[in-house]
Motif scaffolding. Sequence first.
Motif, short mmCIF file in Angstrom:
data_model
loop_
_atom_site.label_atom_id
_atom_site.label_comp_id
_atom_site.label_asym_id
_atom_site.label_seq_id
_atom_site.Cartn_x
_atom_site.Cartn_y
_atom_site.Cartn_z
N VAL A 53 0.83 -1.20 0.00
CA VAL A 53 0.00 0.00 0.00
C VAL A 53 0.87 1.25 0.00
O VAL A 53 0.62 2.21 -0.73
CB VAL A 53 -0.95 -0.02 1.22
N VAL A 54 1.92 1.24 0.83
CA VAL A 54 2.83 2.39 0.88
C VAL A 54 3.49 2.60 -0.48
O VAL A 54 3.57 3.72 -0.99
CB VAL A 54 3.89 2.19 1.98
N GLN A 55 3.99 1.51 -1.07
CA GLN A 55 4.64 1.61 -2.37
C GLN A 55 3.67 2.10 -3.44
O GLN A 55 4.03 2.89 -4.32
CB GLN A 55 5.21 0.25 -2.76
N TYR A 56 2.42 1.64 -3.37
CA TYR A 56 1.42 1.99 -4.37
C TYR A 56 1.12 3.49 -4.36
O TYR A 56 1.11 4.14 -5.40
CB TYR A 56 0.15 1.19 -4.10
N PHE A 57 0.89 4.04 -3.17
CA PHE A 57 0.47 5.43 -3.09
C PHE A 57 1.63 6.43 -3.06
O PHE A 57 1.43 7.60 -3.38
CB PHE A 57 -0.41 5.64 -1.85
N LEU A 58 2.81 5.99 -2.68
CA LEU A 58 3.93 6.92 -2.54
C LEU A 58 5.05 6.64 -3.52
O LEU A 58 6.16 7.14 -3.35
CB LEU A 58 4.48 6.87 -1.11
N SER A 59 4.79 5.84 -4.56
CA SER A 59 5.86 5.46 -5.48
C SER A 59 6.51 6.66 -6.14
O SER A 59 7.73 6.68 -6.34
CB SER A 59 5.32 4.51 -6.55
N ASP A 60 5.72 7.69 -6.50
CA ASP A 60 6.30 8.86 -7.16
C ASP A 60 7.24 9.61 -6.23
O ASP A 60 8.35 9.98 -6.61
CB ASP A 60 5.19 9.79 -7.67
N LYS A 61 6.83 9.80 -4.98
CA LYS A 61 7.67 10.53 -4.02
C LYS A 61 8.92 9.74 -3.65
O LYS A 61 10.01 10.30 -3.53
CB LYS A 61 6.85 10.86 -2.76
N ILE A 62 8.76 8.43 -3.48
CA ILE A 62 9.91 7.59 -3.13
C ILE A 62 10.94 7.59 -4.25
O ILE A 62 12.15 7.73 -4.01
CB ILE A 62 9.44 6.14 -2.83
N ALA A 63 10.49 7.43 -5.49
CA ALA A 63 11.41 7.38 -6.63
C ALA A 63 12.14 8.71 -6.81
O ALA A 63 13.35 8.73 -7.05
CB ALA A 63 10.65 7.01 -7.90
N LEU A 64 11.41 9.81 -6.71
CA LEU A 64 12.05 11.11 -6.87
C LEU A 64 13.07 11.36 -5.76
O LEU A 64 14.17 11.87 -6.01
CB LEU A 64 11.00 12.23 -6.86
#
Length: 300
Positions: A53-64
């Motif tokens: 769930v965390v990866q799904y919703f925050l993938s853009d912020k984590i990758a950047l």
Amino acid sequence: MTRTRFAADRGLTGRMVLTLFLIGLLYVAFVAVLIALGARALTVLALALVLLVVQYFLSDKIALYAMNGREVTPQQAPELHGAIDRLCAMADMPKPKVAIADSDVPNAFATGHSQKKSVVCVTTGLLRRLEPDELEGVLAHEMSHVAHRDVVVMTIASFLGIVAGLMTRFALYSGLARGRDSRGGPPIGLIIMLVSGLVYALSFVLTRALSRYRELAADRAAALLTQRPSALAGALTKVSGEMGRIPTRDLRRAEPFNAFFFAPALSSGASLAALLSTHPPLERRLRQLAEISAQLGRGA
């Protein structure tokens, strides 16, 4: 899913559906084993679900954050925004956020769980090296990932591998692998570790195959949208060639993000390495683009 003008590829789509189906079967079988082995295994399953769930919703912020990327305005990067504006109009899709990562590794990636929550990021190394039409081809490739919700597909597909990896570590480090059950039967922890290791290996191979299919599909969709497959082929050739000039230290630092990238930071032509790669071989991608050029009545 919001429809766009990016062309679908039934052959590649069929392979992706089959691969996801196999991953799904593996997942159902694995969960059945976890349920049979007890509540502690289900606790790890719940933890993996939280991570998904965390990866799904925050993938853009984590990758950047991981790539040290920053969102840029049209005033800060007018040519980059202009190219993405043109592609959005051509594809009839919402405009993603636009970002630049300060890295000499020439690459690009797209992430986000929906078209409205997506981001397309390019490195400064890519911007310095590509001609405008080549850059447009790379951006079209990345926006095809957004249009087809590839980030969502790969996030869900990787969930089984996350569960299996956590279960393997859980059994190994908790000491369960050495203990027997209360009735003197075989060690439950050892069974968990062996089953989890096998499931992880199978899901890893299937997920990597899915990743290679989606890269080929994105190449094809980008080439058909821009009607310039030769520009994308030129970008692929140039980026792959330039990788050899980047210090190995920098390439290894970028290697964990290969699944996101337009082209892998490190790759190998060996057959086993190709089987485990996130991207198809350069020759396979160029051959597909040459075939599209021929279909469009253009020279390769």
